[in-house]
Scaffold this active site. Structure first.
Site, PDB file in Angstrom:
ATOM      1  N   SER A 153       4.735   2.463   7.944  1.00  0.00           N
ATOM      2  CA  SER A 153       4.525   1.290   7.016  1.00  0.00           C
ATOM      3  C   SER A 153       5.773   0.789   6.172  1.00  0.00           C
ATOM      4  CB  SER A 153       3.196   1.552   6.099  1.00  0.00           C
ATOM      5  OG  SER A 153       2.395   1.877   6.854  1.00  0.00           O
ATOM      6  N   ASP A 165       0.214  -7.697   1.628  1.00  0.00           N
ATOM      7  CA  ASP A 165       0.646  -6.166   1.626  1.00  0.00           C
ATOM      8  C   ASP A 165       2.087  -5.881   1.640  1.00  0.00           C
ATOM      9  OD1 ASP A 165       0.118  -3.466   1.846  1.00  0.00           O
ATOM     10  OD2 ASP A 165       0.128  -3.505   3.738  1.00  0.00           O
ATOM     11  N   HIS A 177       0.744  -1.182  -0.083  1.00  0.00           N
ATOM     12  CA  HIS A 177       0.126  -0.173   0.007  1.00  0.00           C
ATOM     13  C   HIS A 177       0.948   1.226  -0.055  1.00  0.00           C
ATOM     14  CE1 HIS A 177       0.498  -0.319   4.579  1.00  0.00           C
ATOM     15  NE2 HIS A 177       0.459   1.106   4.322  1.00  0.00           N
TER      16      HIS A 177
END
Length: 489
Positions: free
Chosen positions: A233, A158, A128
């Site tokens: 992230s 992911d 993402h």
């Protein structure tokens, strides 16, 4: 002076000398004249932390150079007029008001983290972070900037791999997330909220967590209380040996000290596949599984309360070719105990196409072992479509039991509910506060079996249900898949 007074003065003098020696051993004078505890001075000299004796400072110093900041630019279409798609304004100004001709493409920047895993410049991060990005820029701790290219990505876990062309690159060693324990200290390094190379520490709060949200379904992930914020992230979660055990990828908004990371063992094979092929050749078995229930175990004579029951098998799939049947209960996979359907799903998802998996099952009360060679996940649109049948004009028979009205299937009902066959009975209504409602039956469900017996007519259904069984198992087909629904008083 009397002899007794001289003795008393001598004792006091000795006590003062002892106290002086004790203080001089505890405090040393630094160059600027300030007293400093000797134990703290010794701790600083050895580089360890005086209070916790943990190597977090050393980990931050040695690992930070391999952690990178990732800046992306995504081109997004926007309507410059804020009310362009508002129905209220379209009613007065017509459908052409604020139409697509007014849309323009604008660059939207975003930030994330990643870490270098190979001297060739391969960087592991989250999908993402780089998904749909038109430009990816990587910044190293030493200030160097590089344009990065997308090597491959895997939305399922992911994960993504990007690459930069550079020399003298530091790397991070990959550890063993299976060996990591709950309560073990970990360090997160990343780019939270734009604050570059932020270091936070905590413990592993849990393992094998499931995190579900809109468009998100992560299973088998690590939970940590090391502070993770937007921008973390893709950054590493590092153990006290300086090895990566996870890739930070999610937070729970509104919660405190709840972050999640993809286990590094999940990422290793995926990363290799992305580098070699640009995509993941994930293994596929071709079954739908459910967690076993006491009612099912009793009806199907399964001598265990744990396992995963195969409720459906795709035609032509590796599972069908290997000889699996609907109703088989998986209790072990490659020597590991299976407690629920999630164990099977997670294990197969971690395998690649062409690998062989050995499953231990119960069938008709007997234990068997079946091996299956995993295939490739079929593309969309491969599923067979329901065929239309001409109108016969006959009226269906109906019956209501356990709060569900079922009907024999006619061409009209088959077309109404989009059924792929006229097998079994179709549910036409469900009372909410009934056994059927509690089971989760829906309008349009096809009931194929009751307690392992096929039902083709309303009479079949009534003869079983009128006995008032305390335990029953329904085999139901819904939207092309079969499921087991179990009830026990």
């Amino acid at each position: 002076m009397s002899k007794s007074n001289k003795v008393l003065i001598g004792i006091i003098f000795l006590l003062l000398v002892a106290l002086s020696l004790s203080l001089s051993g505890h405090f040393l004078l630094t160059r600027n004249g300030n007293a400093q505890p000797e134990t703290e001075r010794t701790a600083k000299a050895t580089g360890s932390d005086f209070y916790t004796q943990n190597p977090i400072a050393k980990i931050a110093r040695e690992c930070s150079p391999a952690v990178v900041n990732i800046d992306t630019v995504t081109l997004v279409k926007q309507n410059p007029f804020p009310f362009g798609n508002d129905p209220f304004f379209k009613e007065f100004f017509g459908e052409g008001f604020g139409g697509p001709v007014q849309e323009r493409t604008v660059p939207v920047p975003a930030k994330g983290s990643g870490f270098i895993v190979d001297k060739a410049g391969y960087i592991l991060t989250n999908n993402h972070v780089v998904e749909n990005a038109s430009k990816i820029t990587v910044t190293l701790l030493d200030g160097r900037h590089f344009n990065a290219k997308l090597v491959g990505r895997d939305p399922t876990f992911d994960l993504a791999v990007i690459q930069i062309k550079a020399s003298n690159l530091p790397t991070l060693p990959l550890g063993d997330s299976d060996a990591a324990e709950v309560g073990e200290w970990v360090v997160a390094i990343g780019n939270p909220l734009g604050f570059e190379n932020t270091v936070t520490a905590g413990v592993i709060s849990g393992k094998n967590r499931t995190l579900q949200d809109s468009g998100v379904n992560f299973q088998g992930i690590i939970q940590t209380d090391a502070a993770i914020n937007p921008g973390n992230s893709g950054g590493p979660l590092i153990d006290l040996n300086g090895q990566v055990v996870g890739i930070n990828n999610a937070i729970v908004r509104g919660a405190q000290s709840m972050g999640f990371a993809v286990p590094i063992n999940m990422a290793k094979q995926i990363m290799d596949d992305l580098i070699k092929h640009g995509e993941v050749k994930r293994g596929w078995m071709g079954v739908l599984v459910q967690t076993i229930t006491p009612a099912f175990a009793e009806t199907y004579r399964i001598p265990t309360g744990e396992g995963a029951v195969i409720s459906d098998i795709v035609r032509g799939s590796p599972a069908e070719k290997a000889g699996f049947r609907r109703g088989d209960v998986v209790v072990g996979i490659d020597g590991k105990k299976v407690k629920s359907s999630q164990d099977v799903v997670l294990y197969v998802r971690n395998k690649l196409m062409g690998e062989t998996v050995s499953l231990e099952i119960y069938r008709d009360g007997r234990k068997e072992t079946i091996k299956v060679k995993l295939g490739e996940i079929p593309g969309k649109g491969d599923a067979p479509k329901a065929s239309r049948t001409p109108d016969s004009g006959r009226s269906p028979r109906e019956s209501t039991r356990i709060g569900a009205t079922v009907s024999e299937i006619t061409p009209e009902l088959r077309e109404l509910y989009g059924l792929s066959s006229e097998e079994g009975l179709v549910v036409t209504s469900v009372e909410r506060s009934s056994i059927a409602g509690e089971l989760g039956l829906r309008q349009g469900d096809q009931i194929l079996e009751v307690n392992r017996k096929k039902v083709t007519t309303v009479s079949d259904w009534e003869s079983i249900m009128d006995r008032g069984p305390k335990t029953f198992v329904l085999l139901v087909q819904r939207e092309g898949q079969t499921l087991f629904f179990t009830y026990k008083k």
